[in-house]
Design an enzyme around this catalytic site. Structure first.
Site, mmCIF file in Angstrom:
data_model
loop_
_atom_site.group_PDB
_atom_site.id
_atom_site.type_symbol
_atom_site.label_atom_id
_atom_site.label_comp_id
_atom_site.label_asym_id
_atom_site.label_seq_id
_atom_site.Cartn_x
_atom_site.Cartn_y
_atom_site.Cartn_z
ATOM 1 N N LYS B 73 26.672 47.753 51.756
ATOM 2 C CA LYS B 73 25.828 46.777 51.053
ATOM 3 C C LYS B 73 24.440 47.376 50.831
ATOM 4 O O LYS B 73 23.904 48.059 51.708
ATOM 5 C CB LYS B 73 25.726 45.501 51.901
ATOM 6 C CG LYS B 73 25.048 44.334 51.197
ATOM 7 C CD LYS B 73 25.063 43.085 52.077
ATOM 8 C CE LYS B 73 24.458 41.885 51.384
ATOM 9 N NZ LYS B 73 24.488 40.664 52.222
ATOM 10 N N SER B 148 26.167 36.488 50.036
ATOM 11 C CA SER B 148 25.490 37.484 49.247
ATOM 12 C C SER B 148 26.189 38.846 49.216
ATOM 13 O O SER B 148 25.871 39.670 48.359
ATOM 14 C CB SER B 148 24.063 37.671 49.778
ATOM 15 O OG SER B 148 24.079 38.210 51.074
ATOM 16 N N SER B 172 26.974 35.080 54.619
ATOM 17 C CA SER B 172 27.035 36.064 53.532
ATOM 18 C C SER B 172 28.138 37.116 53.633
ATOM 19 O O SER B 172 28.354 37.871 52.684
ATOM 20 C CB SER B 172 25.692 36.786 53.402
ATOM 21 O OG SER B 172 24.795 36.005 52.664
#
Lengths: 94, 472
Positions: B73, B148, B172
């Site tokens: 990420k 997210s 997330s």
């Protein structure tokens, strides 16, 4: 205070600025968020100790010996503006 | 989706080399470019690492994650590889050090293939707030992948990596895993170093993993957990050791369930899947026990007060002086205000505003202090629950993946999709999404297991167990 005034004041504290047209969208959204989180104000929480963090042990101690620190080249690597040894910023004194 | 165990078998039987496999992955990433799952790919360094893996496989000196294809990420710092947080603010920012998890992945032979798209600064539940554009759900390109960690979930679900790193502040990792039909694990707070994770809300943020296989999640957890002197909130404990006990299935166990009123937040297909799962758990020998939680109507408000307060403080470092974006300034413009107003997107600014508001003089006691009191209640209620049950079993999300722009105009609606996940962050406990089945439109439904703080081995074992037994 009107929400719009609160929003302007908070934006100033947060180092943000909004145009009049942006405020038209933001103010009703902000009102909605504030009324949503206001739920918490009606709870009876008398006598409950606040919990700021779930970990109690919060420090790593080490011997006070000098270690390698970040080099000047590395520190300046991502600077938006710089000269040889410094970050460059706009003039702040008139 | 691809399996690391299959890869290891293919290496053993000499069907493929790590170099060939990694090359194929990059071809596949290029074919799937429209998913927009990646912000940056690192083909050259990945292929070099693959060559080393081949050498080690040949010599018999392979390391614990040798050849595993891993996506990261884009809020986790990678030395000399740009790390953007999907923000204009960090569009060209290139860290001068590796996050602790990155150092450990490299040492363990994992192959990093690139940086995944996400909601800007991890603030969002749909991946629609990214400066680099939305990510598509691989199972239906008209649906969001969740957020997210949406790019990470999309990459795993479309078979572009064995495993992806994500971060979970209020759901997330678990929520996008649920929307994309994969496992998504948020470890106990304090078990994995956050050194190098760009902070959103420091007391809630936790790095974790998304994969099609629980086995790969277990392997990497065992390698990346454990103390780190550079993160004072990382506990001084040895690594998690979950792989050896992954198949120690229980014959008797107690599972906690929440009241019906809370489950009514789910749509009918999620609710039905939940009820079916409970019946199966009973048939597997599980005893179902009701557990009580107080002030559940305040869970999400509490989460938003604390998360935005911490974010407003953490994001004050983005000022256009030392790194990141700086606005072109005209004579009268101020450097901080202009840079921050142009560099942050709308949702990030909204959250900074909310956080600044709840911390400001006159409101602190009404919001921030009360939220910390509710946090104590949530933590206490979980402790009470886990004195009676081994696990809590709840849905991960109230619905399946929704469409683009369906919720983005209404921040509060969006925030509610975190209802079943944010409480775990507030209490610091571990949680995991397990994929159960797809609905009639082919969209995945996931369920969540939570357990006591620091019982991560037990959680992964039980996720492995239910993952096998509950799947249709």
């Amino acid at each position: 205070m009107e929400t719009k005034e609160i929003v302007r004041n908070i934006a100033n504290l947060a180092n943000l600025e909004y145009s009049e047209s942006e405020l038209e969208t933001l103010v009703p959204q902000f009102e909605k968020i504030l009324s949503y989180i206001a739920v918490i104000d009606n709870l009876d929480l008398e006598g409950i100790e606040p919990l700021p963090h779930i970990i109690d042990e919060l420090n790593y101690f080490r011997e006070d010996e000098p270690k390698q620190s970040v080099s000047q080249t590395d520190a300046l690597k991502n600077a938006p503006k710089k000269n040889d040894n410094f970050f460059k910023v706009p003039k702040v004194l008139e | 989706m691809i399996s690391y165990n299959d890869f290891l078998n293919d290496i053993k039987s000499k069907k493929i080399t790590s170099f060939e496999f990694t090359s194929q992955i990059f071809s596949k990433i290029k074919l799937n470019i429209e998913l927009n799952a990646f912000i940056t790919i690192t083909e050259e360094s990945a292929l070099n690492q693959a060559k080393e893996s081949d050498l080690r496989f040949k010599e018999g000196t392979q390391r614990p994650l040798e050849g595993m294809i891993i996506a990261i990420k884009d809020n986790i710092s990678t030395k000399d590889i740009r790390t953007t947080c999907a923000s204009k603010m960090l569009e060209n920012y290139s860290p001068i050090y590796d996050a602790n998890v990155i150092t450990r992945i490299k040492e363990a032979g994992g192959i990093i293939i690139g940086k995944t798209n996400m909601d800007e600064f991890a603030m969002g539940s749909s991946n629609e707030t990214s400066f680099f554009g939305s990510v598509k759900n691989p199972l239906n390109h008209n649906k969001i992948p969740g957020g997210s960690s949406g790019g990470s979930a999309s990459a795993v679900s479309s078979g572009l990596c064995h495993l992806a790193l994500g971060s979970d502040t209020g759901g997330s990792i678990r929520q996008p895993a649920s929307f994309c039909g994969i496992y998504g694990y948020k470890p106990s707070y304090g078990r994995i170093s956050r050194y190098g994770l760009i902070a959103f809300a420091s007391s809630l943020d936790q790095i974790g993993f998304l994969s099609a296989e629980i086995d790969s999640i277990s392997r990497i957890t065992d390698v990346l957990s454990g103390e780190d002197e550079k993160d004072s909130t990382c506990l001084k404990k040895p690594n998690i050791s979950s792989l050896d006990s992954l198949n120690n299935f229980p014959s008797e166990f107690k599972v906690g369930v929440m009241g019906k009123d809370l489950l009514e937040k789910c749509n009918s297909e999620v609710y039905e899947t939940y009820c079916e799962s409970i019946e199966k758990i009973k048939a597997l020998g599980g005893e179902i026990v009701d557990v009580d939680f107080r002030f559940t109507e305040a869970w999400i408000p509490t989460y938003y007060i604390l998360a935005t307060a911490e974010a407003s403080s953490n994001l004050s470092r983005f000022d256009g002086v030392r790194f990141g974006f700086r606005a072109n300034l005209s004579e009268k413009q101020k450097i901080y205000k202009t840079t921050r107003s142009q560099g942050f997107g709308a949702e990030v600014k909204r959250r900074i505003m909310t956080g600044t508001y709840v911390l400001s003089s006159g409101y602190y006691d009404a919001y921030y202090k009360k939220a910390q009191q509710v946090r104590r209640v949530i933590s206490d209620d979980y402790n009470t629950a886990f004195s009676k049950v081994d696990f809590i079993f709840i849905p991960t999300t109230p619905s399946t993946a929704f469409g683009f722009n369906e919720k983005s105009a209404d921040p509060v609606m969006m925030y509610l999709s975190d209802f079943f996940t944010a409480s775990a962050n507030l209490a610091g406990i571990p949680g995991i999404n397990i994929p159960i089945k797809n609905n009639s439109e082919g969209m995945p439904i996931g369920m969540q297991i939570q357990t006591k703080h620091l019982d991560d081995e037990k959680l992964l074992m039980f996720a492995n167990f239910l993952g096998l037994k509950l799947k249709n």
